[in-house]
Design a protein around this motif. Structure first.
Motif, PDB file in Angstrom:
ATOM      1  N   ARG A 165       4.329 -32.112 -51.880  1.00 33.97           N
ATOM      2  CA  ARG A 165       4.224 -31.434 -50.592  1.00 33.97           C
ATOM      3  C   ARG A 165       3.626 -30.046 -50.736  1.00 33.97           C
ATOM      4  NH1 ARG A 165       7.291 -32.865 -46.395  1.00 33.97           N
ATOM      5  NH2 ARG A 165       7.963 -30.722 -46.138  1.00 33.97           N
ATOM      6  N   LEU A 188       1.921 -28.771 -47.350  1.00 33.82           N
ATOM      7  CA  LEU A 188       2.952 -28.966 -46.324  1.00 33.82           C
ATOM      8  C   LEU A 188       4.163 -28.070 -46.569  1.00 33.82           C
ATOM      9  CD1 LEU A 188       2.827 -32.836 -46.001  1.00 33.82           C
ATOM     10  CD2 LEU A 188       2.377 -31.213 -44.176  1.00 33.82           C
ATOM     11  N   GLU A 189       4.203 -27.470 -47.727  1.00 30.75           N
ATOM     12  CA  GLU A 189       5.356 -26.659 -48.101  1.00 30.75           C
ATOM     13  C   GLU A 189       4.811 -25.449 -48.850  1.00 30.75           C
ATOM     14  OE1 GLU A 189       9.233 -26.708 -47.636  1.00 30.75           O
ATOM     15  OE2 GLU A 189       8.722 -28.744 -48.219  1.00 30.75           O
ATOM     16  N   GLN A 209      -3.555 -24.929 -42.705  1.00 26.85           N
ATOM     17  CA  GLN A 209      -3.957 -25.976 -41.763  1.00 26.85           C
ATOM     18  C   GLN A 209      -5.358 -26.481 -42.107  1.00 26.85           C
ATOM     19  OE1 GLN A 209      -3.520 -24.947 -37.564  1.00 26.85           O
ATOM     20  NE2 GLN A 209      -4.993 -26.545 -37.071  1.00 26.85           N
ATOM     21  N   ARG A 232      -5.078 -28.641 -45.147  1.00 19.68           N
ATOM     22  CA  ARG A 232      -4.550 -29.970 -44.838  1.00 19.68           C
ATOM     23  C   ARG A 232      -5.605 -30.846 -44.180  1.00 19.68           C
ATOM     24  NH1 ARG A 232       0.281 -27.070 -43.277  1.00 19.68           N
ATOM     25  NH2 ARG A 232      -0.372 -27.090 -41.110  1.00 19.68           N
ATOM     26  N   ARG A 233      -6.466 -30.202 -43.371  1.00 22.16           N
ATOM     27  CA  ARG A 233      -7.512 -30.955 -42.700  1.00 22.16           C
ATOM     28  C   ARG A 233      -8.512 -31.529 -43.684  1.00 22.16           C
ATOM     29  NH1 ARG A 233      -8.838 -27.524 -37.158  1.00 22.16           N
ATOM     30  NH2 ARG A 233      -6.919 -28.176 -36.142  1.00 22.16           N
ATOM     31  N   PHE A 280      -2.708 -37.079 -46.386  1.00 24.90           N
ATOM     32  CA  PHE A 280      -1.331 -37.138 -46.874  1.00 24.90           C
ATOM     33  C   PHE A 280      -0.630 -38.337 -46.249  1.00 24.90           C
ATOM     34  CE2 PHE A 280       2.769 -36.033 -48.284  1.00 24.90           C
ATOM     35  CZ  PHE A 280       2.672 -34.963 -49.161  1.00 24.90           C
ATOM     36  N   PHE A 302       3.186 -40.445 -46.157  1.00 25.91           N
ATOM     37  CA  PHE A 302       4.607 -40.423 -46.521  1.00 25.91           C
ATOM     38  C   PHE A 302       5.115 -41.840 -46.781  1.00 25.91           C
ATOM     39  CE2 PHE A 302       3.602 -36.970 -43.682  1.00 25.91           C
ATOM     40  CZ  PHE A 302       4.091 -35.882 -44.366  1.00 25.91           C
ATOM     41  N   ARG A 312       1.335 -32.704 -38.731  1.00 26.17           N
ATOM     42  CA  ARG A 312       0.802 -31.554 -39.483  1.00 26.17           C
ATOM     43  C   ARG A 312      -0.141 -32.037 -40.569  1.00 26.17           C
ATOM     44  NH1 ARG A 312       3.636 -27.146 -41.958  1.00 26.17           N
ATOM     45  NH2 ARG A 312       4.972 -28.664 -43.002  1.00 26.17           N
ATOM     46  N   ALA A 313       0.240 -33.162 -41.194  1.00 27.24           N
ATOM     47  CA  ALA A 313      -0.548 -33.657 -42.316  1.00 27.24           C
ATOM     48  C   ALA A 313      -1.949 -34.096 -41.877  1.00 27.24           C
ATOM     49  CB  ALA A 313       0.175 -34.822 -42.995  1.00 27.24           C
ATOM     50  N   GLY A 325      -3.590 -32.637 -39.757  1.00 24.81           N
ATOM     51  CA  GLY A 325      -4.333 -31.402 -39.502  1.00 24.81           C
ATOM     52  C   GLY A 325      -4.224 -30.856 -38.094  1.00 24.81           C
TER      53      GLY A 325
END
Lengths: 243, 258
Positions: free
Chosen positions: A46, A51-52, A74, A77-78, A82, A84, B163-164, B166
Motif C-alpha cells: 500500500r 495508498l498509505e 493522486q 496512483r493514476r 492497484f 485488492f 482512490r486506487a 485515481g
C-alpha cells in the motif's frame, strides 16, 4: 522496474506494521512478496502503491522518490494500477462502466473513446460477453479479472496486486493467476503479495520474504525456495509447502 | 391462501369494517346535521391559496434541507476536529429540541429582529422566508444524519478502490460513494420528506398563511367541523402520498439492480 526502499516504518497504534524495511531491487519484471499474514506485506504494498504514507523512511520507484503531498500521490496512483483481495469493483456500475468511468473522469478520454478502450480491455481477457453485467452477477474470479482489466486499461507503469486470489476458490484462483502470468509475459511490471507459492516460484523474478515488518530475505525464486537462509523463512516455507 | 386463513381474513375484515362503520355512523350522526359543505366551497380560494403556499414551502424546504443535509454531512466528516464537534453539537441540539421551539425562538428571537426589515424592504414575505429557512435547518439536521449513516455504511474497500483508480476526493463521493449510499438511505429520506411536508403545518405558529393556518381560520370563522378537517387531511395526503409512492417505486427499481 527498479525499486529502492530504505528503513521504511509505519505504525498503526502500537503495532509496527513496517519496522524499518529495506529492500533493493535493481531490475525485476515481477516482484513477489510472501510471508505470514500480518507480517507487513499489505502495508508495504500500500505504501508502494501510494495508498498509505509511511511514518519514516524513503522509497525510490524507478529512480524517482515517492510523492508525499496528496495531489502528487493522486497523480502517482493514476499512473499505476492497484487491486485488492476483493470488492474492487463498484457494485452499482456494470463491468464495462467500471472500466470506462475512470478512463473518462480520471484520464480525460471522451465517452466514446473510453467505451472503446474499456471494450478492448474486456475483450483482451475474454470478458466482453459480461460487459453489461453488474459485479453481483459475475463470479469472484470474473470480478477479479474485470478488476485487473480496469487496472491495466490505462497502461499502468506498475501493477500492484494485494493477495488477488485470497478470496477465491481454487478454480477461480487458477483463472486469475493465468491472467496475471499472461500480463507478466507481455511485459507488465508487477508487484504482488500472495500465498500461492507455486505461482510465486513460476512467475516472479524476485521474491521477498517479509515477516514482522522486515524483509528477511530477497532472492530469485529458485534460490529462495531451494535454499532459504533465515530460520523464519525456512519454518514458514516448510509449513506452507507441507500440504 | 388455504381455507382457514381465508376464513380468518374474512372474519377480521368484517370485524374491522363493522367497527369503523359504527364509529363513522356515530361521528356523522352527531355532526351530520351541522355539516354544510357549501361553507368550504365559499372559502375555496383561501384554502386553495393556503394549499399552494404549503406546496411551495414543501418544495423550497426540501431543496433547503438537502443543502443543509449535505453541509452537515461534510461538516461531520471534516478533517478539522473543531468543525466536526461544532456540527455534532448543533445536530444534537436541533434533534433533541422540538421544531415548535425552533420556529418560535428562531423567528421571534433570532431572525425577525435581524432580517425582517431588509426582507420586507426587498418585497419578500419575511415570515415565509424565515419559516422555510428554519424548517430546512431542522429537516436538514435529520437528513445529515441519514446521509452520514449511508455514507459510513459503504465498505472501506470501496473508498480504497476509488482512490486506487485515481479519483479525486470529490470524484470519490460523486461517482462511487453517493450513488451507493443514496440507494441505501432512500426509504429513510422519503420518510423524512413526508415528515417535512407534514411539519410545514407548524409554520402557522409564526403566522405563515399556509394550508393549516388558512383552514384553521376558516374553521374558526365559520364554525365548520368536518367540512374543514376532511379537506385539511386530504390536502396533505395529496402531497405526501406521491412522495411515498415514488420512494417505493425507486426502492423496487434499485433493489433489482444491486
Amino acid at each position: 522496474m527498479k525499486l529502492e526502499v530504505d528503513s521504511l516504518a509505519r505504525c498503526f497504534g502500537t503495532t509496527r506494521a513496517l519496522d524499518g524495511i529495506s529492500l533493493s531491487v535493481e531490475s525485476a519484471r515481477v516482484l513477489t512478496l510472501i510471508g505470514p499474514s500480518g507480517g507487513g506485506k499489505s502495508t508495504l504494498l500500500r505504501v508502494l502503491g501510494g495508498l498509505e504514507t509511511p511514518d519514516s523512511g524513503t522509497v525510490m520507484v524507478n529512480g524517482a522518490a515517492l510523492a508525499t503531498t496528496a495531489a502528487e500521490l493522486q497523480a502517482y496512483r493514476r499512473s499505476n494500477g492497484f487491486l485488492f483481495q476483493q470488492f474492487n469493483l463498484f457494485p452499482h456500475l456494470t463491468a464495462l462502466r467500471n472500466i470506462s468511468l475512470p478512463l473518462e473522469v480520471v484520464h480525460g478520454h471522451d465517452p466514446a473513446t473510453a467505451q472503446t478502450l474499456a471494450e478492448a480491455a474486456l475483450s483482451r481477457f475474454g470478458l466482453l460477453e459480461h460487459a453489461h453485467k453488474l459485479p453481483a452477477q459475475l463470479s469472484g474470479g470474473q470480478q477479479q479479472r474485470v478488476g485487473i482489466a480496469r487496472a491495466v486499461a490505462r497502461k499502468p507503469a506498475i501493477l500492484f496486486l494485494d493477495e488477488p486470489t485470497s478470496a477465491l476458490d481454487p478454480e477461480m484462483t487458477a483463472e486469475v493467476l493465468e491472467l496475471i502470468q499472461e500480463l507478466a509475459e507481455q511485459g507488465q511490471d508487477i508487484i504482488l503479495s500472495t500465498h500461492e507459492m507455486g505461482f510465486a516460484r513460476a512467475v516472479a523474478d524476485q521474491v521477498a520474504f517479509i515477516a514482522a515488518g522486515r524483509v528477511e530475505e530477497l532472492a530469485s525464486p529458485a534460490d529462495l525456495f531451494a535454499h532459504p537462509r533465515s530460520e523464519v523463512c525456512r519454518r514458514f516455507l516448510s509449513k506452507v509447502m507441507r500440504y | 391462501m388455504n381455507r382457514r386463513t381465508l376464513i380468518a381474513n374474512l372474519a377480521a375484515a368484517i370485524g374491522i369494517a363493522v367497527a369503523l362503520g359504527w364509529l363513522f355512523t356515530l361521528v356523522f350522526g352527531m355532526l351530520g346535521a351541522q355539516t354544510d359543505w357549501s361553507k368550504a366551497w365559499e372559502y375555496r380560494e383561501t384554502l386553495w391559496r393556503g394549499w399552494l403556499v404549503t406546496l411551495g414551502i414543501s418544495f423550497a424546504a426540501l431543496a433547503g434541507s438537502v443543502v443543509f443535509g449535505l453541509l452537515f454531512l461534510l461538516g461531520q466528516r471534516s478533517s478539522l476536529v473543531v468543525v466536526r464537534w461544532c456540527c455534532r453539537a448543533f445536530l444534537e441540539f436541533v434533534r433533541d429540541t422540538p421544531l415548535l421551539v425552533h420556529l418560535l425562538f428562531g423567528y421571534f428571537v433570532i431572525f425577525a429582529p435581524l432580517v425582517s426589515r431588509p426582507l420586507a424592504d426587498a418585497g419578500w414575505d419575511d415570515k415565509l422566508v424565515i419559516g422555510i429557512l428554519l424548517l430546512s435547518l431542522f429537516e436538514g439536521a435529520y437528513l445529515g444524519e441519514i446521509l452520514r449513516g449511508g455514507v459510513e455504511s459503504i465498505p472501506k474497500t470501496q473508498w480504497e478502490s476509488a482512490r486506487a483508480v485515481g479519483f479525486s476526493p470529490y470524484q470519490v463521493y460523486r461517482h462511487v460513494i453517493f450513488p451507493q449510499a443514496l440507494r441505501r438511505v432512500l426509504p429513510a429520506m422519503a420518510g423524512l420528506f413526508v415528515s417535512l411536508i407534514k411539519d410545514s403545518s407548524l409554520l402557522n405558529v409564526i403566522g405563515v398563511a399556509e394550508y393549516f393556518y388558512n383552514t384553521r381560520n376558516f374553521i374558526s370563522r365559520s364554525y365548520a367541523g368536518l367540512e374543514g378537517y376532511v379537506p385539511l387531511a386530504l390536502g396533505y395526503l395529496v402531497l405526501t402520498l406521491p412522495v411515498a409512492w415514488l420512494s417505493h417505486w425507486l426502492e423496487k427499481r434499485f433493489r433489482h439492480e444491486t
